[in-house]
Design an enzyme around this catalytic site. Structure first.
Site, PDB file in Angstrom:
ATOM      1  N   GLU A   1       0.862  -1.197   0.000  1.00  0.00           N
ATOM      2  CA  GLU A   1       0.000   0.000   0.000  1.00  0.00           C
ATOM      3  C   GLU A   1       0.889   1.234   0.000  1.00  0.00           C
ATOM      4  O   GLU A   1       1.205   1.797   1.040  1.00  0.00           O
ATOM      5  CB  GLU A   1      -0.919  -0.016   1.227  1.00  0.00           C
ATOM      6  CG  GLU A   1      -1.665  -1.318   1.474  1.00  0.00           C
ATOM      7  CD  GLU A   1      -2.537  -1.728   0.305  1.00  0.00           C
ATOM      8  OE1 GLU A   1      -3.272  -0.869  -0.226  1.00  0.00           O
ATOM      9  OE2 GLU A   1      -2.463  -2.910  -0.120  1.00  0.00           O
TER      10      GLU A   1
ATOM     11  N   LYS B   1      -1.751 -13.879  18.749  1.00  0.00           N
ATOM     12  CA  LYS B   1      -2.270 -13.578  17.405  1.00  0.00           C
ATOM     13  C   LYS B   1      -3.780 -13.737  17.326  1.00  0.00           C
ATOM     14  O   LYS B   1      -4.314 -14.149  16.296  1.00  0.00           O
ATOM     15  CB  LYS B   1      -1.584 -14.485  16.359  1.00  0.00           C
ATOM     16  CG  LYS B   1      -0.076 -14.339  16.374  1.00  0.00           C
ATOM     17  CD  LYS B   1       0.633 -15.462  15.653  1.00  0.00           C
ATOM     18  CE  LYS B   1       2.146 -15.295  15.781  1.00  0.00           C
ATOM     19  NZ  LYS B   1       2.895 -16.474  15.330  1.00  0.00           N
TER      20      LYS B   1
ATOM     21  N   HIS C   1      -4.764   9.860  -1.658  1.00  0.00           N
ATOM     22  CA  HIS C   1      -4.459   8.487  -2.051  1.00  0.00           C
ATOM     23  C   HIS C   1      -4.148   8.408  -3.536  1.00  0.00           C
ATOM     24  O   HIS C   1      -3.179   7.787  -3.954  1.00  0.00           O
ATOM     25  CB  HIS C   1      -5.650   7.568  -1.745  1.00  0.00           C
ATOM     26  CG  HIS C   1      -5.456   6.745  -0.525  1.00  0.00           C
ATOM     27  ND1 HIS C   1      -5.444   5.384  -0.521  1.00  0.00           N
ATOM     28  CD2 HIS C   1      -5.264   7.119   0.749  1.00  0.00           C
ATOM     29  CE1 HIS C   1      -5.256   4.936   0.703  1.00  0.00           C
ATOM     30  NE2 HIS C   1      -5.156   5.968   1.499  1.00  0.00           N
TER      31      HIS C   1
ATOM     32  N   ASP D   1       7.583 -11.547  13.393  1.00  0.00           N
ATOM     33  CA  ASP D   1       6.446 -12.397  13.072  1.00  0.00           C
ATOM     34  C   ASP D   1       5.222 -11.491  12.977  1.00  0.00           C
ATOM     35  O   ASP D   1       4.580 -11.165  13.972  1.00  0.00           O
ATOM     36  CB  ASP D   1       6.247 -13.438  14.175  1.00  0.00           C
ATOM     37  CG  ASP D   1       5.183 -14.452  13.790  1.00  0.00           C
ATOM     38  OD1 ASP D   1       4.460 -14.215  12.799  1.00  0.00           O
ATOM     39  OD2 ASP D   1       5.062 -15.477  14.480  1.00  0.00           O
TER      40      ASP D   1
END
Lengths: 349, 349, 349, 349
Positions: free
Chosen positions: D35, D166, D338, D242
């Site tokens: 992105e 997670k 953007h 991670d």
């Protein structure tokens, strides 16, 4: 006779509250509670409402009662297919409901599949009843009907906890359960000082820091308020409601902004008010009397009594919430006023 | 006299329940509720407890009451530093508490910083009181003391919602608030069939699918049960508790496993039972009487009465939970039994 | 050239996985990760899928992308009225979307009012794109249009966090966001022993105790699994997805039941897979290549490529989840296999 | 050689960021992402930090890594008793950890009982490693040791999901997991206008309405921010972390207040940053290089490198968060910027 035993919960009428919008006029509210400081606290909010032109503005946004049934499919694919079929056949299922009930109307079906489990959440309008029994009865009829048409499915449970009743969950606020009401008051700067011993800026800051940030770190779920549960319990008990529904009722949001030169725009948004004016507990004489005194038994379109009651409940919550928040903006005020109130109430009773 | 008005909530004593472990013996329990089917439902569980050698085994795991204060620091770094300082000075702060209270003891301090906001959660033991007022009083003394020692901090709020009281949050279950109790029963296969008209496998499957999976998709928060709130409300009301605490009380977990050749090991874990045998509402005559009949007013070490009460409450929840789950394993049973019970209770009262 | 700098994340293709249902056939999957034990772990699940007649059965349940805009109304009543008006005018608003986009289609509007704040959540289908930019662009057009027609409203935000993007919330699972997929496998008892060194009963017990009960006490939100995030991250990175969406992607449910004489029915339900085969990052050469090798670039109806990709992702998650759970049923196995795998991968690379 | 395959994620260094407090000086940060608008967005925040005296003030509040093991007891009472015993024997258990590891130190044990299930959450410091493997290894040793001393307990799982890794849960924020960091910036009114094209009042209002209220209705869990996950993913990937740990990392709180005459006090509180400078993935050459360039490999007390990295990560999150929020205060700005950024980045690369 054991049947005649009762638990006499201390009760007072407070107010009147001045209301406008979907519920209008002046109305007194009964509060049944062991916590006597609640009476003057709500009373302070009620007095404030009478000093403000519109009083507390009430909007009833939505109404429905829900029950989620659980079916067991042989495979996930079968669960998905059956779920789609049921959503497509909402009219047929609506007719099944109407056959068994004068008041219940099926308005929405939401299905969720987890593996081969199929949860089907039925949303119904239930007139002036809170609707617990009405939706269970309807769900039973619907399960019978569905299981006949879907021999591949097995009965799982009449309630699969995706309803969800009296539990702290997110689904009720998002898909709706009970009546959703917003109560709002606009307090001129002078009255904030005089009646609430505070200011708009200080109340806004407290609401942001405590109700929004503090609730966030507490791991709150769709809940950002100081003590909705207290007011809900007291009105629910005094009006014959199933007060265990304060669990989801407590999940609402207090919001405050400063307007103009220090006026306060203050609101309580309560998405899950589960109240009725007919049904279990509503034919007890003191409940009848309370509902009549609150104007919730006047003839009207089905649901209008319960809607009025929901609006009054939301306004009562606003009174107690604003009063407590204002007190908490001042160091030492909460305990001092609690002690005064408890002493006063001890003297009076 | 408005002071004499009460809301008479229909009440019955059910049981006796047969208990062992941290609370032992046979005890009857009063249930105040508008939902009359609750009485026979809990009654069925109580009867089952009397048919099983150990009855319901009760473990009281922890006890504390909490209040989280909010301070405003000039910067995040100052908030962090002040928080560390307070955690280091727990003994000094404990002395401040003890100076103002005979019963309150400070046992833990948890601080959380968000930006320049400092939340300080005080945990206290409060003897036989549920402790709402005791912790507020203690927190006021602590804030005064802390603000004198930390001139860089400003008063934020006596309660910063990280307590958290009567709200659906995660913090209470994780850090503790109220009494944490586990109630457990082991039911031989034969009794599961005979008394509950079900089987261990079917109850285990229902609990997994409904209370665990169904609650998960509902977005439940530390909550996996069918209807704890119903039993909690009824006992809380009948024993003079602040029943708005059923909000966090409802956040508990039902767990079931099959043992041996079809026996059922069934438990209710309730981390947040907020009950007392002294304090607000406990001096009402009918409350005194109820607490005495339940053996919760016998002289004993401070806290022993409230601990006993918490254990009884948990066992009562287990009775109603097991009864309802068993009923829901059978298609059509819930509504049928509700109708029978409501008719029966209508005849009796 | 700074523009040419890349972070080379170690990557392997695992599989093939054997799939059936909404995605069928054998397919290999690329996993980009620093955690090398993930490769053999997913590989074990893939091997198992090839030993089972149907392999992993995949159902794609729903698809949509969302953006929630925020409007500020003068009063709560005005917010409620405007929200109702917008829901009534969904066709008109759908036309506004279609005027600005070839692929976006408006399929649902959900409004939520908090005080005088109006949140409007738009749900769109976005063809083969994950749709982040498409919905933002659409939402901008919708806000312009709505603000022209509702002069009483003011712009609040192009995104009001009720969307919600890359955050741990409940709304996405309940109202939908991304592709909702169920992956399921039925493993004969013999293969559970041979390939997974476990049994159906032990895997079912572990899933209930760890993924359901353990997650509940952790205060999980619509999440009951061991490590979906690991597999999601690895496939997302290797296929050019915006991997920050693993946040909501991780909120899924693992469910297991014993079937017949010890067979295992095991499923992963993933309500929020946000993947696309076109758009940002998808035109990088290695992404193009990966998507083609996975059969996700074959011409087909709009959305069919992304649907296939979502199905493959879900099946990959199942492989890694089942493999890890099986390992955790055996004391000491997890660490031993991790060490072996890391040593092996160190040797190979 | 499949072992050599990598996924080359586009990467840029942004900054430098100007930091003070627990991490001080100027530092550039690498962001790996598909992105591209993220680069200039974080870059804008970094530029702002260089224009402000203290830059971004960083406080590292806490550090630990956790693993929750699961034991099965015969009864709830046995589970409670064993849990108490383990908490009492923390020193003995600490020695077990130390015997197996140079770096791991046991600092806290939390036990939770559900029925007869005993969850034991071990918290350890793990030096400069994020600590996933270190705590698993330690937990294995602890389980062996505990099971020898408690023959009544059976192995349940090496991980009982009360860790939690997670997954979107509440426990990590409340009990701690990873490094807890607050990053804060104070921006003079003039710079808010000039650099952010906004005002303190508008940014504060947006943060309250979107990040706090909007997240609340979305059913967010300890999460009130716009897009922490984006920045976390990008730094985590570029530094060999991670990155699946962005799930809990994303659960943080943005808070803003107006100071003085329109200055902005803006903070990001990130309780769960799980980063390391040694361990899995950290010996890849580009990771080594990145960590060195960020000053996170300089010799120092154990943990100092990872602490510095955590502080830098938090500051990077602040840059991106403030930049996006400022953009969202202006209608139409988000999409316009953007598009410009994507076009620009397309030209450059």
């Amino acid at each position: 006779m054991t049947g005649e035993l009762t638990t006499p919960v201390p009760t007072r009428w407070v107010g009147p509250l001045h209301l406008s919008g979907d519920v209008a006029g002046e109305v007194e509210v009964p509060l049944a509670t062991y916590e006597s400081p609640l009476w003057p606290s709500v009373g302070r909010g009620a007095r404030l409402s009478r000093l403000v032109p519109d009083g507390i503005r009430v909007s009833v946004v939505d109404e429905r009662m829900t029950r989620s049934t659980l079916f067991i499919a042989p495979t996930a694919a079968a669960a998905v297919a059956a779920g789609r079929d049921l959503e497509d056949r909402i009219e047929e299922l609506g007719a099944v409901v109407q056959d068994r009930s004068r008041h219940a109307r099926l308005i929405e079906i939401d299905t969720e599949v987890v593996g081969h489990l199929l949860f089907v959440r039925f949303a119904l309008t239930t007139g002036d009843a809170s609707g617990h029994n009405m939706v269970t009865l309807a769900a039973e009829g619907l399960m019978d009907h569905i299981l006949r048409g879907h021999p591949e499915l097995a009965y799982g449970s009449i309630s699969g906890n995706y309803c969800s009743d009296k539990k702290a969950t997110a689904v009720n606020g998002i898909l709706g359960r009970g009546r959703s009401v917003v109560a709002e008051i606009e307090v001129p700067a002078g009255l904030v000082v005089e009646q609430l011993r505070s200011s708009a800026d200080r109340i806004v800051a407290l609401n942001t820091r405590k109700n929004l940030v503090g609730s966030t770190i507490a791991g709150a779920l769709r809940s950002a308020n100081a003590h909705y549960a207290n007011m809900l319990l007291a009105v629910y008990l005094a009006t014959g409601q199933d007060a265990a529904n304060i669990v989801e009722g407590s999940q609402g949001i207090t919001y405050a902004e400063r307007r103009g030169e220090g006026d306060l725009l203050f609101s309580c948004t309560l998405p899950n008010l589960i109240v009725g004016t007919v049904g279990n507990g509503k034919d007890l004489p003191f409940v009848e009397e309370a509902l009549e005194r609150m104007g919730c038994r006047d003839a009207g379109a089905p649901g209008s009594g319960a809607r009025r009651l929901a609006g009054i409940v939301a306004a009562t919550v606003l009174c107690g919430e604003l009063s407590l928040l204002a007190a908490q903006t001042n160091q030492g005020e909460l305990m001092a006023s609690h002690l005064v109130m408890e002493r006063r109430s001890a003297t009076q009773s």
